[in-house]
Scaffold this motif. Structure first.
Motif, PDB file in Angstrom:
ATOM      1  N   LEU A  41     -20.192 -34.529  -1.815  1.00 43.51           N
ATOM      2  CA  LEU A  41     -21.137 -33.549  -1.254  1.00 43.51           C
ATOM      3  C   LEU A  41     -21.636 -33.937   0.143  1.00 43.51           C
ATOM      4  O   LEU A  41     -22.386 -33.177   0.755  1.00 43.51           O
ATOM      5  CB  LEU A  41     -22.336 -33.374  -2.190  1.00 43.51           C
ATOM      6  CG  LEU A  41     -22.049 -32.692  -3.534  1.00 43.51           C
ATOM      7  CD1 LEU A  41     -23.279 -32.739  -4.430  1.00 43.51           C
ATOM      8  CD2 LEU A  41     -21.586 -31.252  -3.334  1.00 43.51           C
TER       9      LEU A  41
ATOM     10  N   ILE B 232     -25.608 -29.014 -18.783  1.00 43.77           N
ATOM     11  CA  ILE B 232     -24.732 -30.194 -18.845  1.00 43.77           C
ATOM     12  C   ILE B 232     -24.832 -30.907 -20.205  1.00 43.77           C
ATOM     13  O   ILE B 232     -23.847 -31.470 -20.686  1.00 43.77           O
ATOM     14  CB  ILE B 232     -25.053 -31.164 -17.676  1.00 43.77           C
ATOM     15  CG1 ILE B 232     -23.906 -32.154 -17.445  1.00 43.77           C
ATOM     16  CG2 ILE B 232     -26.350 -31.910 -17.903  1.00 43.77           C
ATOM     17  CD1 ILE B 232     -24.035 -32.972 -16.166  1.00 43.77           C
TER      18      ILE B 232
ATOM     19  N   SER C 109     -19.774 -22.445  -1.970  1.00 40.57           N
ATOM     20  CA  SER C 109     -21.196 -22.781  -2.018  1.00 40.57           C
ATOM     21  C   SER C 109     -21.538 -23.678  -3.204  1.00 40.57           C
ATOM     22  O   SER C 109     -22.510 -24.409  -3.174  1.00 40.57           O
ATOM     23  CB  SER C 109     -22.035 -21.523  -2.022  1.00 40.57           C
ATOM     24  OG  SER C 109     -21.517 -20.624  -2.949  1.00 40.57           O
ATOM     25  N   LEU C 110     -20.748 -23.637  -4.263  1.00 34.29           N
ATOM     26  CA  LEU C 110     -21.042 -24.518  -5.403  1.00 34.29           C
ATOM     27  C   LEU C 110     -19.751 -25.127  -5.940  1.00 34.29           C
ATOM     28  O   LEU C 110     -18.792 -24.412  -6.246  1.00 34.29           O
ATOM     29  CB  LEU C 110     -21.753 -23.745  -6.521  1.00 34.29           C
ATOM     30  CG  LEU C 110     -22.437 -24.652  -7.529  1.00 34.29           C
ATOM     31  CD1 LEU C 110     -23.842 -25.035  -7.073  1.00 34.29           C
ATOM     32  CD2 LEU C 110     -22.495 -24.003  -8.897  1.00 34.29           C
ATOM     33  N   LEU C 111     -19.750 -26.435  -6.066  1.00 33.49           N
ATOM     34  CA  LEU C 111     -18.623 -27.123  -6.700  1.00 33.49           C
ATOM     35  C   LEU C 111     -18.940 -27.244  -8.190  1.00 33.49           C
ATOM     36  O   LEU C 111     -20.113 -27.390  -8.558  1.00 33.49           O
ATOM     37  CB  LEU C 111     -18.454 -28.526  -6.121  1.00 33.49           C
ATOM     38  CG  LEU C 111     -17.764 -28.655  -4.757  1.00 33.49           C
ATOM     39  CD1 LEU C 111     -18.559 -27.992  -3.658  1.00 33.49           C
ATOM     40  CD2 LEU C 111     -17.562 -30.127  -4.415  1.00 33.49           C
TER      41      LEU C 111
ATOM     42  N   ILE D 252     -26.255 -29.786 -13.412  1.00 34.00           N
ATOM     43  CA  ILE D 252     -27.087 -30.257 -14.524  1.00 34.00           C
ATOM     44  C   ILE D 252     -27.728 -29.095 -15.293  1.00 34.00           C
ATOM     45  O   ILE D 252     -27.614 -29.007 -16.509  1.00 34.00           O
ATOM     46  CB  ILE D 252     -28.161 -31.235 -13.995  1.00 34.00           C
ATOM     47  CG1 ILE D 252     -27.455 -32.483 -13.422  1.00 34.00           C
ATOM     48  CG2 ILE D 252     -29.154 -31.622 -15.090  1.00 34.00           C
ATOM     49  CD1 ILE D 252     -28.352 -33.465 -12.704  1.00 34.00           C
TER      50      ILE D 252
ATOM     51  N   ARG E  77     -17.125 -30.394   0.777  1.00 31.98           N
ATOM     52  CA  ARG E  77     -17.730 -29.094   0.449  1.00 31.98           C
ATOM     53  C   ARG E  77     -16.888 -27.967   1.015  1.00 31.98           C
ATOM     54  O   ARG E  77     -16.410 -28.059   2.135  1.00 31.98           O
ATOM     55  CB  ARG E  77     -19.106 -28.976   1.101  1.00 31.98           C
ATOM     56  CG  ARG E  77     -20.173 -29.808   0.465  1.00 31.98           C
ATOM     57  CD  ARG E  77     -21.416 -29.642   1.329  1.00 31.98           C
ATOM     58  NE  ARG E  77     -22.473 -30.531   0.931  1.00 31.98           N
ATOM     59  CZ  ARG E  77     -23.666 -30.110   0.502  1.00 31.98           C
ATOM     60  NH1 ARG E  77     -23.922 -28.834   0.422  1.00 31.98           N
ATOM     61  NH2 ARG E  77     -24.589 -30.979   0.173  1.00 31.98           N
TER      62      ARG E  77
ATOM     63  N   THR F 116     -19.973 -41.438 -11.991  1.00 29.59           N
ATOM     64  CA  THR F 116     -19.766 -40.052 -11.552  1.00 29.59           C
ATOM     65  C   THR F 116     -20.729 -39.637 -10.427  1.00 29.59           C
ATOM     66  O   THR F 116     -20.279 -39.079  -9.409  1.00 29.59           O
ATOM     67  CB  THR F 116     -19.881 -39.094 -12.765  1.00 29.59           C
ATOM     68  OG1 THR F 116     -18.880 -39.467 -13.716  1.00 29.59           O
ATOM     69  CG2 THR F 116     -19.690 -37.645 -12.383  1.00 29.59           C
ATOM     70  N   PRO F 117     -22.050 -39.875 -10.556  1.00 24.10           N
ATOM     71  CA  PRO F 117     -22.938 -39.434  -9.472  1.00 24.10           C
ATOM     72  C   PRO F 117     -22.601 -40.070  -8.121  1.00 24.10           C
ATOM     73  O   PRO F 117     -22.758 -39.433  -7.080  1.00 24.10           O
ATOM     74  CB  PRO F 117     -24.333 -39.873  -9.946  1.00 24.10           C
ATOM     75  CG  PRO F 117     -24.216 -39.966 -11.432  1.00 24.10           C
ATOM     76  CD  PRO F 117     -22.810 -40.423 -11.700  1.00 24.10           C
TER      77      PRO F 117
ATOM     78  N   ALA G 190     -20.055 -31.726 -16.358  1.00 20.74           N
ATOM     79  CA  ALA G 190     -20.223 -33.016 -15.677  1.00 20.74           C
ATOM     80  C   ALA G 190     -20.844 -32.970 -14.288  1.00 20.74           C
ATOM     81  O   ALA G 190     -21.139 -34.016 -13.732  1.00 20.74           O
ATOM     82  CB  ALA G 190     -18.878 -33.730 -15.584  1.00 20.74           C
ATOM     83  N   MET G 191     -21.045 -31.800 -13.712  1.00 20.91           N
ATOM     84  CA  MET G 191     -21.568 -31.813 -12.342  1.00 20.91           C
ATOM     85  C   MET G 191     -22.914 -31.108 -12.230  1.00 20.91           C
ATOM     86  O   MET G 191     -23.913 -31.709 -11.842  1.00 20.91           O
ATOM     87  CB  MET G 191     -20.551 -31.184 -11.386  1.00 20.91           C
ATOM     88  CG  MET G 191     -20.985 -31.288  -9.937  1.00 20.91           C
ATOM     89  SD  MET G 191     -19.665 -31.062  -8.777  1.00 20.91           S
ATOM     90  CE  MET G 191     -20.476 -31.568  -7.261  1.00 20.91           C
TER      91      MET G 191
HETATM   92  N1  COD Z   1     -22.062 -27.871  -5.258  1.00 17.91           N
HETATM   93  C1  COD Z   1     -22.382 -27.804  -3.949  1.00 17.91           C
HETATM   94  N2  COD Z   1     -23.466 -28.397  -3.433  1.00 17.91           N
HETATM   95  C2  COD Z   1     -24.275 -29.069  -4.270  1.00 17.91           C
HETATM   96  C3  COD Z   1     -24.003 -29.191  -5.648  1.00 17.91           C
HETATM   97  C4  COD Z   1     -22.833 -28.545  -6.133  1.00 17.91           C
HETATM   98  N3  COD Z   1     -22.493 -28.594  -7.409  1.00 17.91           N
HETATM   99  N4  COD Z   1     -24.987 -29.957  -6.220  1.00 17.91           N
HETATM  100  C5  COD Z   1     -25.846 -30.271  -5.227  1.00 17.91           C
HETATM  101  N5  COD Z   1     -25.415 -29.743  -4.070  1.00 17.91           N
HETATM  102  C6  COD Z   1     -26.030 -29.847  -2.737  1.00 17.91           C
HETATM  103  C7  COD Z   1     -27.453 -29.307  -2.730  1.00 17.91           C
HETATM  104  O1  COD Z   1     -27.464 -27.962  -2.416  1.00 17.91           O
HETATM  105  C8  COD Z   1     -28.086 -30.137  -1.610  1.00 17.91           C
HETATM  106  O2  COD Z   1     -27.742 -29.606  -0.353  1.00 17.91           O
HETATM  107  C9  COD Z   1     -27.364 -31.469  -1.722  1.00 17.91           C
HETATM  108  O3  COD Z   1     -26.131 -31.228  -2.409  1.00 17.91           O
HETATM  109  C10 COD Z   1     -28.173 -32.499  -2.484  1.00 17.91           C
HETATM  110  O4  COD Z   1     -28.581 -31.871  -3.696  1.00 17.91           O
HETATM  111  P1  COD Z   1     -29.273 -32.672  -4.876  1.00 17.91           P
HETATM  112  O5  COD Z   1     -30.408 -33.464  -4.301  1.00 17.91           O
HETATM  113  O6  COD Z   1     -29.547 -31.742  -6.019  1.00 17.91           O
HETATM  114  O7  COD Z   1     -28.072 -33.531  -5.306  1.00 17.91           O
HETATM  115  P2  COD Z   1     -27.839 -35.054  -5.484  1.00 17.91           P
HETATM  116  O8  COD Z   1     -27.025 -35.579  -4.331  1.00 17.91           O
HETATM  117  O9  COD Z   1     -29.079 -35.808  -5.843  1.00 17.91           O
HETATM  118  O10 COD Z   1     -26.929 -34.974  -6.806  1.00 17.91           O
HETATM  119  C11 COD Z   1     -25.796 -34.187  -6.886  1.00 17.91           C
HETATM  120  C12 COD Z   1     -25.077 -34.636  -8.166  1.00 17.91           C
HETATM  121  C13 COD Z   1     -23.841 -33.807  -8.330  1.00 17.91           C
HETATM  122  C14 COD Z   1     -24.701 -36.102  -8.004  1.00 17.91           C
HETATM  123  C15 COD Z   1     -26.071 -34.431  -9.363  1.00 17.91           C
HETATM  124  O11 COD Z   1     -26.246 -33.073  -9.577  1.00 17.91           O
HETATM  125  C16 COD Z   1     -25.640 -35.144 -10.613  1.00 17.91           C
HETATM  126  O12 COD Z   1     -25.968 -36.307 -10.802  1.00 17.91           O
HETATM  127  N6  COD Z   1     -24.923 -34.429 -11.524  1.00 17.91           N
HETATM  128  C17 COD Z   1     -24.554 -34.966 -12.810  1.00 17.91           C
HETATM  129  C18 COD Z   1     -23.486 -36.029 -12.674  1.00 17.91           C
HETATM  130  C19 COD Z   1     -23.367 -36.838 -13.943  1.00 17.91           C
HETATM  131  O13 COD Z   1     -24.135 -37.732 -14.215  1.00 17.91           O
HETATM  132  N7  COD Z   1     -22.374 -36.518 -14.743  1.00 17.91           N
HETATM  133  C20 COD Z   1     -22.168 -37.252 -15.931  1.00 17.91           C
HETATM  134  C21 COD Z   1     -21.258 -36.612 -16.853  1.00 17.91           C
HETATM  135  S1  COD Z   1     -19.961 -37.687 -17.308  1.00 17.91           S
END
Ligand code: COD
Length: 298
Positions: free
Chosen positions: A111, A247, A121-123, A147, A118, A103-104, A144-145
């Motif tokens: 992202l 999460i 502002s938030l997915l 945390i 994107r 997933t990550p 799942a997204m």
């Molecule tokens: N929506 C929009 N932008 C986002 C989001 C979001 N949900 N999350 C992060 N961003 C942007 C931030 O603002 C930043 O600009 C950039 O993305 C990087 O942000 P980080 O450093 O926090 O994010 P990452 O790339 O290290 O990780 C983002 C993931 C979504 C991969 C992370 O949050 C994650 O691993 N989530 C959990 C996934 C998982 O393991 N799920 C398992 C369940 S089955």
């Protein structure tokens, strides 16, 4: 509100929806089964991005008919994600689907600032459950997204899921913001966020829904439980969306419903420039199929 996930199929077939779907890391039998079923019904046209040899072995072993589907041969998972996401970004596909990839890895691609998806502002992740013991489908978000969402993130998560249910014909979905208890406790951040979200909805800062919280899980889904505790709430016992504190709680609830309650589920990511089918690797073929339907409606 729909009572069964299979109701979504009728709606899509009636509206003749057909979308091109890019499956990232396609050598996954559960995903291929779901994609095949949707392809045969004319709901999607697939592009299968992954190890072509392994993908074709699964197709042959199961006698699937993928005549006319496009194959892109790539064995590296990150490259598969980049190709699939870019196809959606460039408009060659309408829907992205996670195959046999972590997933990550998929979400990092989604992202990506240059070729990602994107939009808002938030997915956020949204799961729609059919549970035998509940009178309608019930949404759970975010499992799942995001945390550890803060209040601002939770506003976006609510708005993403409310907008989706509004589109599905529910003008004012009932949102229960979960905590461990239904009282505000200054040491429990989830209950503070819940109270603020409820007040923001009352003041029309969050629209097109009814929010109540904090509610403990039993009050959110059982009218009798709420009555027993003398909770007066327009949401209790009739919840459309359960907003998770984080999460961990969300993921444990998701898997408890699937493994203990044998619930059926469909899962997607909302708030991106295109719908994303994002199921857990342990989800059934049926769950992946319903998730494709949910994405088609998005
Ligand atoms: N929506 C929009 N932008 C986002 C989001 C979001 N949900 N999350 C992060 N961003 C942007 C931030 O603002 C930043 O600009 C950039 O993305 C990087 O942000 P980080 O450093 O926090 O994010 P990452 O790339 O290290 O990780 C983002 C993931 C979504 C991969 C992370 O949050 C994650 O691993 N989530 C959990 C996934 C998982 O393991 N799920 C398992 C369940 S089955």
């Amino acid at each position: 509100m729909f009572k069964k996930l299979s109701d979504l199929e009728q709606l899509i077939i009636k509206n003749s929806l057909c979308r091109t779907l890019a499956l990232a890391v396609s050598q996954d039998s559960n995903s291929l089964d779901a994609v095949h079923r949707a392809y045969q019904l004319g709901i999607i046209k697939p592009i299968l991005i992954g190890d072509e040899k392994l993908t074709k072995e699964i197709i042959e072993a199961n006698n699937y008919d993928f005549t006319g589907a496009r194959f892109i041969d790539e064995s590296d998972h990150e490259k598969c994600v980049k190709i699939a996401v870019s196809l959606v970004h460039d408009g060659e596909a309408h829907t992205l689907m996670k195959g046999k990839v972590a997933t990550p890895v998929l979400l990092k691609g989604v992202l990506n600032r240059e070729w990602g998806l994107r939009k808002s502002s938030l997915l956020s992740h949204f799961a729609l459950f059919e549970v035998n013991t509940y009178h309608k489908l019930i949404g759970v978000t975010d499992v799942a997204m995001n945390i550890a969402p803060n209040l601002k993130d939770k506003i976006h998560i609510v708005n993403n899921s409310v907008a989706y249910l509004n589109k599905m014909g529910i003008p004012k979905p009932k949102v229960a913001v979960l905590g461990a208890i239904e009282m505000v406790n200054e040491n429990m951040q989830a209950t503070l966020d819940a109270a603020l979200l409820s007040k923001m909805q009352q003041r029309d800062q969050i629209k097109n829904c009814i929010i109540d919280g904090p509610l403990a899980f039993d009050n959110a889904v059982s009218f009798e439980s709420a009555k027993h505790k003398n909770i007066k709430s327009a949401v209790a016992g009739d919840t459309d969306i359960l907003l998770m504190p984080d999460i961990e709680v969300g993921n444990v609830l998701y898997k408890s419903l699937v493994f203990f309650a044998k619930a059926k589920v469909a899962s997607i990511v909302l708030g991106a420039s295109a719908p994303i089918v994002l199921t857990s690797r342990s989800d059934s073929d049926e769950s992946k199929y319903y998730s494709i339907l949910l994405a088609a409606l998005a």
